[in-house]
Write an enzyme that holds these catalytic residues in place. Structure first.
Site, PDB file in Angstrom:
ATOM      1  N   LYS A   1      -0.766 -30.205 -25.004  1.00  0.00           N
ATOM      2  CA  LYS A   1      -0.682 -30.561 -23.671  1.00  0.00           C
ATOM      3  C   LYS A   1      -1.974 -31.531 -23.331  1.00  0.00           C
ATOM      4  O   LYS A   1      -1.930 -32.158 -22.287  1.00  0.00           O
ATOM      5  CB  LYS A   1      -0.799 -29.389 -22.574  1.00  0.00           C
ATOM      6  CG  LYS A   1       0.390 -28.510 -22.601  1.00  0.00           C
ATOM      7  CD  LYS A   1       1.645 -29.183 -22.463  1.00  0.00           C
ATOM      8  CE  LYS A   1       2.793 -28.240 -22.276  1.00  0.00           C
ATOM      9  NZ  LYS A   1       4.086 -29.019 -21.838  1.00  0.00           N
TER      10      LYS A   1
ATOM     11  N   SER B   1       4.031 -18.745 -28.822  1.00  0.00           N
ATOM     12  CA  SER B   1       5.033 -19.771 -28.635  1.00  0.00           C
ATOM     13  C   SER B   1       5.238 -20.436 -30.107  1.00  0.00           C
ATOM     14  O   SER B   1       6.031 -21.281 -30.482  1.00  0.00           O
ATOM     15  CB  SER B   1       4.535 -20.808 -27.357  1.00  0.00           C
ATOM     16  OG  SER B   1       3.274 -21.448 -27.917  1.00  0.00           O
TER      17      SER B   1
END
Length: 327
Positions: free
Chosen positions: A67, A284
């Site tokens: 991110k 994830s």
């Protein structure tokens, strides 16, 4: 791409920021975003000798996750447009990683950061955000990021002049970070040999931007999107698109295939990765690998494949989670 060992360094690293002044030693923090290594997995999926499994190790970004890329891109776009001015506060909804990136970049540039974060986010994420000076507005955990999105919209509507709201779910600078960065790195690191790209859907920026560019480079590359198998899951940052607030940047025409992944399988894979590859990855990231294995199951034994996925972050923000207890 390296064929031995675990980590292949990015061939673009030395030229990534040519604008940097050579008279100054080192690089700034923000110059270290991107150009992450490509990790070759050797043992965990060795039952597929015809498939090379590779992953972008995104925890090498200074904020510890993929991110960092879109957060920097959206802030740079805000500065360029004049939407982000001195005195404004950066605000957004986040499940944690984008918020950490905002907080890190905001601190480096001198901007305050306020974040709407679901209570279900890991304790490590909350502590990191507090350490970086971000102001947290905690929303209901059972509403996930959708509840955080609704809350941030309410806050901005009440005081629009105070905030710069990048809105990571709607901002094209999100996917453009991956179009110009992640995809180009993958193409160079695999020397154009990539045959499959597998990535999760959250904001969808990683999948959308990387897929768009890879398809331009070679239209035969198969691009597979991943999402959790239901709205109630433990894959932080992932969205179950049929039941979630749909990100405006999501383009459902891009994927050649979409697969659903279970949280429980992902927890088991986290532990397998630690023991079989020596890699401490997040649920994830483990889920992304499960997606790759599911795709590999459909590849004929005589067909060679180079499969690349994104390991969004490592296990450092999840070490307090209960699934480790029965390791």
């Amino acid at each position: 791409m390296a064929t031995t060992g675990h980590i292949a360094a990015s061939p673009r690293e030395s030229k990534a920021h040519e604008a940097a002044q050579p008279s100054k030693a080192g690089q700034s923090l923000l110059d270290r975003i991107g150009n992450t290594p490509l990790v070759r997995l050797n043992r965990v999926a060795q039952e597929f000798p015809n498939v090379e499994f590779c992953a972008k190790a995104e925890w090498f970004n200074p904020g510890g996750s993929v991110k960092d890329r879109p957060a920097l891109s959206m802030i740079q776009a805000g500065l360029a447009s004049g939407a982000l001015l001195p005195g404004k506060t950066i605000i957004d909804a986040t499940s944690g990683n984008t918020g950490i990136a905002y907080a890190m970049i905001g601190a480096a540039l001198g901007y305050p950061v306020e974040l709407c974060l679901p209570d279900s986010a890991s304790q490590e994420r909350k502590r990191i955000l507090a350490a970086l000076g971000a102001e947290l507005v905690i929303t209901a955990g059972d509403e996930g990021t959708d509840g955080a999105i609704r809350k941030v919209r309410e806050i901005v509507e009440q005081n629009p002049e105070k905030y710069f709201y990048p809105d990571q779910y709607s901002n094209p600078a999100n996917w453009q970070a991956h179009y110009h960065g992640t995809a180009e790195e993958i193409w160079e690191q695999t020397r154009g040999r990539i045959t499959h790209f597998v990535a999760a859907l959250g904001t969808s920026g990683t999948f959308v931007g990387t897929t768009r560019r890879l398809k331009e480079l070679n239209s035969k590359i198969r691009c597979i999107s991943l999402q959790p198998d239901g709205p109630w899951n433990g894959l932080e940052g992932w969205k179950h698109m049929p039941t979630a607030l749909r990100p405006a940047i999501y383009d459902d025409t891009l994927a050649d295939q979409n697969l659903e992944i279970s949280t429980e399988e992902s927890y088991d894979m986290v532990k397998r990765m630690a023991r079989q590859e020596g890699l401490l990855v997040s649920p994830s990231a483990a889920a992304a690998l499960i997606g790759c294995i599911n795709v590999a199951n459909k590849i004929p034994p005589g067909e060679h494949a180079v499969m690349v996925t994104i390991f969004a972050d490592n296990a450092s923000k999840y070490l307090s989670e209960r699934f480790w207890e029965d390791i």
